[in-house]
Design an enzyme around this catalytic site. Structure first.
Site, PDB file in Angstrom:
ATOM      1  N   ARG A  82       2.504  -6.941   5.109  1.00 53.68           N
ATOM      2  CA  ARG A  82       3.372  -7.012   3.920  1.00 53.68           C
ATOM      3  C   ARG A  82       4.808  -6.586   4.225  1.00 53.68           C
ATOM      4  O   ARG A  82       5.484  -5.971   3.409  1.00 53.68           O
ATOM      5  CB  ARG A  82       2.801  -6.145   2.779  1.00 53.68           C
ATOM      6  CG  ARG A  82       1.376  -6.509   2.391  1.00 53.68           C
ATOM      7  CD  ARG A  82       1.258  -7.948   1.875  1.00 53.68           C
ATOM      8  NE  ARG A  82      -0.134  -8.269   1.565  1.00 53.68           N
ATOM      9  CZ  ARG A  82      -0.948  -8.898   2.404  1.00 53.68           C
ATOM     10  NH1 ARG A  82      -0.528  -9.302   3.598  1.00 53.68           N
ATOM     11  NH2 ARG A  82      -2.196  -9.156   2.073  1.00 53.68           N
ATOM     12  N   SER A  97      -2.178  -7.815  -6.250  1.00 56.55           N
ATOM     13  CA  SER A  97      -2.563  -6.471  -5.793  1.00 56.55           C
ATOM     14  C   SER A  97      -1.353  -5.551  -5.920  1.00 56.55           C
ATOM     15  O   SER A  97      -0.310  -5.817  -5.334  1.00 56.55           O
ATOM     16  CB  SER A  97      -3.036  -6.510  -4.343  1.00 56.55           C
ATOM     17  OG  SER A  97      -4.185  -7.312  -4.225  1.00 56.55           O
ATOM     18  N   GLU A 144       2.832  -2.303  -3.467  1.00 55.65           N
ATOM     19  CA  GLU A 144       3.157  -3.542  -2.766  1.00 55.65           C
ATOM     20  C   GLU A 144       4.227  -4.297  -3.558  1.00 55.65           C
ATOM     21  O   GLU A 144       5.009  -5.061  -3.010  1.00 55.65           O
ATOM     22  CB  GLU A 144       1.883  -4.384  -2.646  1.00 55.65           C
ATOM     23  CG  GLU A 144       2.033  -5.624  -1.806  1.00 55.65           C
ATOM     24  CD  GLU A 144       0.707  -6.327  -1.595  1.00 55.65           C
ATOM     25  OE1 GLU A 144       0.635  -7.543  -1.869  1.00 55.65           O
ATOM     26  OE2 GLU A 144      -0.250  -5.660  -1.139  1.00 55.65           O
TER      27      GLU A 144
END
Length: 307
Positions: free
Chosen positions: A181, A231, A301
């Site tokens: 990420r 998420s 995130e």
């Protein structure tokens, strides 16, 4: 920004793009998948890579705060809003075409469209991306992934324009330093305008069946009916964020219109009328509780924007 600064920027921007592509006082809830958040002072929507370069040059030289926005699927703008200019990579960057075993995508194209285009051409490997609710540009920026697939495995190169609009070059996945990420673009602020995805020939029916299977799996396990940013937390080393949240007894916890999903504890959802403040307060409760119980600090995130 005050009105004088706003007017000055608008005049400069109107020199490189049509006035209809410049919008002031923009509700960011309308441009993000969370359907929450404050207003941005201004949004400009470039209609080509050349316009984008000129816009970036103007904003950089004027030292105006600005940020790049794609599909808005991994962004939360605070209720206080964004005091600057949003450069939105929109429909002008939506092209997707197939050349041999490569799928060439504009950065504004949705991952789902790219995955289905690849499938229709009998190209395998990109099925994992079919259910990720974001754009190609954002997926490269974040090295998006799901179901054991991630962008770095299939990205041959990306066309990248520097944050000041002066450089225009292709970079490989290795040059982008694609990790979990994260990519080098987080530090440079450079902007993806095109991605070349390298795949392999496969059986079209098998590829379509895999996409159908992944879609069914996603729909049964993720709260797709509610606004969210996917998420919410990064996966901590040695753990799964959703399991930590669930084991901490937080499934279904609600603050205002924000809730830890009862279907998947890794998701924070907008069950109706959530403000960005609701979402952030819920995030902080989850972080503190998981830290207290398991000694693990969950990192979002989702990119949180604003003062």
């Amino acid at each position: 920004m005050d009105n004088n600064a706003m007017n000055k920027i608008r005049i400069l921007l109107e020199g490189v793009t049509a006035g209809e592509n410049i919008i002031q006082d923009v509700p960011m809830a309308e441009h993000t998948s969370f359907k929450a958040g404050g207003h941005a002072d201004m949004m400009v929507i470039p209609q080509s890579a050349e316009e984008l370069k000129s816009i970036l040059s103007i904003l950089s030289e004027g030292e105006y705060p600005f940020m790049i926005l794609g599909n808005g699927s991994n962004i939360l703008v605070k209720d206080s809003g964004y005091k600057g200019v949003i450069v939105k990579i929109g429909e002008a960057f939506n092209d997707v075409k197939v050349e041999g075993t490569r799928v060439i995508c504009g950065s504004g194209a949705l991952l789902s469209v790219a995955a289905k285009t690849a499938a229709a051409a009998g190209l395998a490997g990109f099925e994992f991306a079919s259910g990720i609710p974001g754009s190609i540009g954002g997926a490269v920026f974040m090295n998006a992934g799901a179901y054991d697939g991630e962008m770095r495995l299939f990205l041959e190169k990306a066309r990248v324009i520097s944050r000041d609009g002066k450089e225009d070059r292709y970079m490989t996945a290795e040059e982008l330093d694609m990790g979990y990420r994260h990519t080098a673009l987080h530090e440079s602020g450079d902007i993806v305008v095109e991605a070349v995805i390298k795949l392999e020939e496969g059986d079209k029916e098998e590829i379509m069946a895999k996409i159908k299977d992944l879609t069914a799996k996603r729909n049964s396990k993720q709260p797709v009916r509610y606004p969210s940013a996917g998420s919410f937390f990064k996966r901590p080393p040695g753990h799964f964020a959703g399991k930590l949240v669930q084991d901490a007894g937080l499934k279904g916890l609600t603050v205002g219109g924000a809730q830890v999903s009862e279907l998947h504890s890794g998701f924070v959802i907008n069950i109706g009328g959530a403000t960005a403040t609701d979402i952030l307060q819920l995030m902080e409760i989850v972080q503190q509780t998981v830290m207290d119980k398991f000694g693990v600090m969950l990192e979002p995130e989702v990119r949180i924007i604003g003062e």
